[in-house]
Every structure is written in structure tokens, then in C-alpha cells.
Design an enzyme around this catalytic site. Structure first.
Site, PDB file in Angstrom:
ATOM      1  N   GLY A  79      92.386  48.705  21.427  1.00 30.00           N
ATOM      2  CA  GLY A  79      90.998  48.560  20.972  1.00 30.00           C
ATOM      3  C   GLY A  79      90.757  47.408  20.011  1.00 30.00           C
ATOM      4  N   GLN A  80      91.806  46.645  19.685  1.00 31.73           N
ATOM      5  CA  GLN A  80      91.580  45.530  18.763  1.00 31.73           C
ATOM      6  C   GLN A  80      90.630  44.536  19.409  1.00 31.73           C
ATOM      7  OE1 GLN A  80      95.607  44.103  17.833  1.00 31.73           O
ATOM      8  NE2 GLN A  80      96.184  46.207  18.256  1.00 31.73           N
ATOM      9  N   ASP A  81      89.830  43.868  18.573  1.00 26.10           N
ATOM     10  CA  ASP A  81      88.746  43.062  19.173  1.00 26.10           C
ATOM     11  C   ASP A  81      89.257  42.009  20.153  1.00 26.10           C
ATOM     12  OD1 ASP A  81      89.787  41.804  17.004  1.00 26.10           O
ATOM     13  OD2 ASP A  81      87.880  41.497  15.962  1.00 26.10           O
ATOM     14  N   LYS A  82      90.465  41.500  19.893  1.00 24.37           N
ATOM     15  CA  LYS A  82      91.017  40.486  20.798  1.00 24.37           C
ATOM     16  C   LYS A  82      91.260  41.054  22.197  1.00 24.37           C
ATOM     17  CE  LYS A  82      93.903  38.937  17.608  1.00 24.37           C
ATOM     18  NZ  LYS A  82      95.075  39.157  17.052  1.00 24.37           N
ATOM     19  N   LEU A  83      91.483  42.379  22.257  1.00 23.21           N
ATOM     20  CA  LEU A  83      91.840  42.994  23.546  1.00 23.21           C
ATOM     21  C   LEU A  83      90.618  43.499  24.315  1.00 23.21           C
ATOM     22  CD1 LEU A  83      94.906  45.053  22.294  1.00 23.21           C
ATOM     23  CD2 LEU A  83      94.987  42.981  23.661  1.00 23.21           C
TER      24      LEU A  83
END
Ligand code: G3D
Ligand code: MG
Length: 201
Positions: A79-83
Site C-alpha cells: 500500500g505504499q504510495d510508490k506501489l
């Protein structure tokens, strides 16, 4: 996504032989909402010490309630924004979406709402049922399921998606089986509606 489509085809063959269904579910939510904890609680009935998910986890989870015999193949996407741009490729052709919310993280609720709405409104997810887990209910200050539904503006999805908010505590597994049973019902209902609308046309 080759692995995903291959496993899907293989699973369809197994289902054909066994007469039970495996539905494809993708689990989304901001990082640290409790997705991986929920997945491993459901799968192994134990709490694993999770590390932030890079990429994805995937487990087949058997349903226990009325839908016993059927399974969900659940993809837990980082769920990290990069993903987050990756979410789109995983939600393609999914039968249901689980969106996990940290019910105490008021600061990031707006961000969660934005991501949830983006996912819900994407054309490939049209009419896909959504189960929202209002997670971390054990923590003081956790907003209850009704409050989470209101803050996320879920009534905007009425008529477009079947949805339900289930309160949960992933670390002990509370609410998870109930949530999956409800999601199963929503998916069954949506399939019935899809058939009806095909007949009408
Ligand atoms: P994610 O996969 O959505 O990124 P994780 O989230 O499953 O990795 O969980 C992030 C942190 O939240 C973990 O704590 C985990 O133990 C905690 N957590 C998950 N669900 C619950 C819950 O229902 N209640 C409480 N109190 N905590 C929860 P750490 O400390 O490892 O970061
Ligand atoms: Mg994770």
C-alpha cells in the site's frame, strides 16, 4: 501478470473438477492498515509479525460459513504510495475488493478515501463488490463501522457497487470470517444481477 492469469486458469480447472468455486479477491488499503496481518490471520489462524509488503502476498483462504467449500484467492498488494499504480493491474477481472482502513488514523482517512474512490470508479472495477474492513477496532479512539462509512462517503457508491463495512481486529482475527461471508454474498448477488441485465438486453 502472466503468473496471475496462469494461476487463474489452473484454478478454474480445479474448480471445474471439484464443483467448488474459487473467487479472486484483491485486498487494498494504505500501508500499515493491517492487510497482511488480516491475510495471515485468515490463512494460518495466527498472528505473524509482518514487515511492510513490497509487491504482494497471495493466499488461498477457505470460507467457513454458509459458503463452506468455496475459497477466496486473496492478493494482498503493498500500500505504499510508490506501489499504488500497481493496484490497477491486480484489480483487473477481480470478483471482489477488500479495502482495509486503519480506523484510528484520522489523518490519513482522506487519503484512504481518495484511493478507494479511485479504485471504485476505475472502469475495470465497474460493479465489483467492495468489503471495507474498519480495522484496528481494539485501539482507543477507533471509529466504528457506521462512522467509517460516512467519512469515506460510501453512499456515493450506491447503485454502482454493492458494499459493506465490517469492523475488525486483524491481530486477533475478529470480524474477518464474517466480512468474507458477507463479501461472498455480495459477489453472488452481483452475479445474479449481471445475469438479469444480460437477459433484459
Ligand atoms: P499492511 O499490510 O496493510 O501494510 P500490516 O499492514 O498488516 O503490516 O500491519 C501494520 C501494523 O498494524 C502492524 O504493527 C500490525 O500488527 C498492526 N495491526 C494490524 N491490524 C491491527 C489491529 O486490528 N489492531 C491493532 N492494534 N494493530 C493492528 P507493527 O507494530 O508491526 O507496525
Ligand atoms: Mg502488508
Amino acid at each position: 501478470m502472466m503468473g496471475s492469469s496462469f494461476s487463474k486458469r489452473l484454478q478454474s480447472l480445479i474448480d471445474l473438477v471439484t464443483n467448488y468455486k474459487t473467487l479472486h479477491i484483491v485486498m487494498l488499503g494504505l500501508d500499515s492498515a493491517g492487510k497482511t496481518t488480516a491475510l495471515y490471520r485468515l490463512k494460518f489462524d495466527q498472528y505473524l509479525n509482518t514487515v511492510p509488503t513490497i509487491g504482494f502476498n497471495c493466499e488461498k483462504v477457505k470460507l467457513n460459513g454458509k459458503a463452506k467449500g468455496n475459497s477466496f484467492l486473496i492478493w494482498d498488494i503493498g500500500g505504499q504510495d510508490k506501489l499504488r499504480p500497481l493496484w490497477r493491474s491486480y484489480t483487473r477481472c477481480t470478483d471482489g475488493i477488500i479495502f482495509v482502513i486503519d480506523s484510528v488514523d484520522e489523518e490519513r482517512l482522506e487519503e484512504a478515501k481518495m484511493e478507494l474512490m479511485r479504485t471504485a470508479k476505475s472502469p475495470e472495477n465497474s460493479r465489483v463488490p467492495i468489503l471495507v474492513l474498519a480495522n484496528k477496532q481494539d485501539l482507543p479512539g477507533a471509529k466504528d463501522a457506521n462512522e467509517i462509512a460516512r467519512l469515506l462517503g460510501l453512499s456515493d457508491l450506491n447503485g454502482k457497487h454493492l458494499w459493506h463495512v465490517q469492523s475488525s481486529c486483524s491481530v486477533i482475527g475478529e470480524g474477518l470470517d464474517e466480512g468474507l461471508d458477507i463479501l461472498y454474498d455480495l459477489i453472488t448477488e452481483q452475479k445474479r444481477l449481471n445475469k438479469l441485465s444480460k437477459i433484459k438486453r
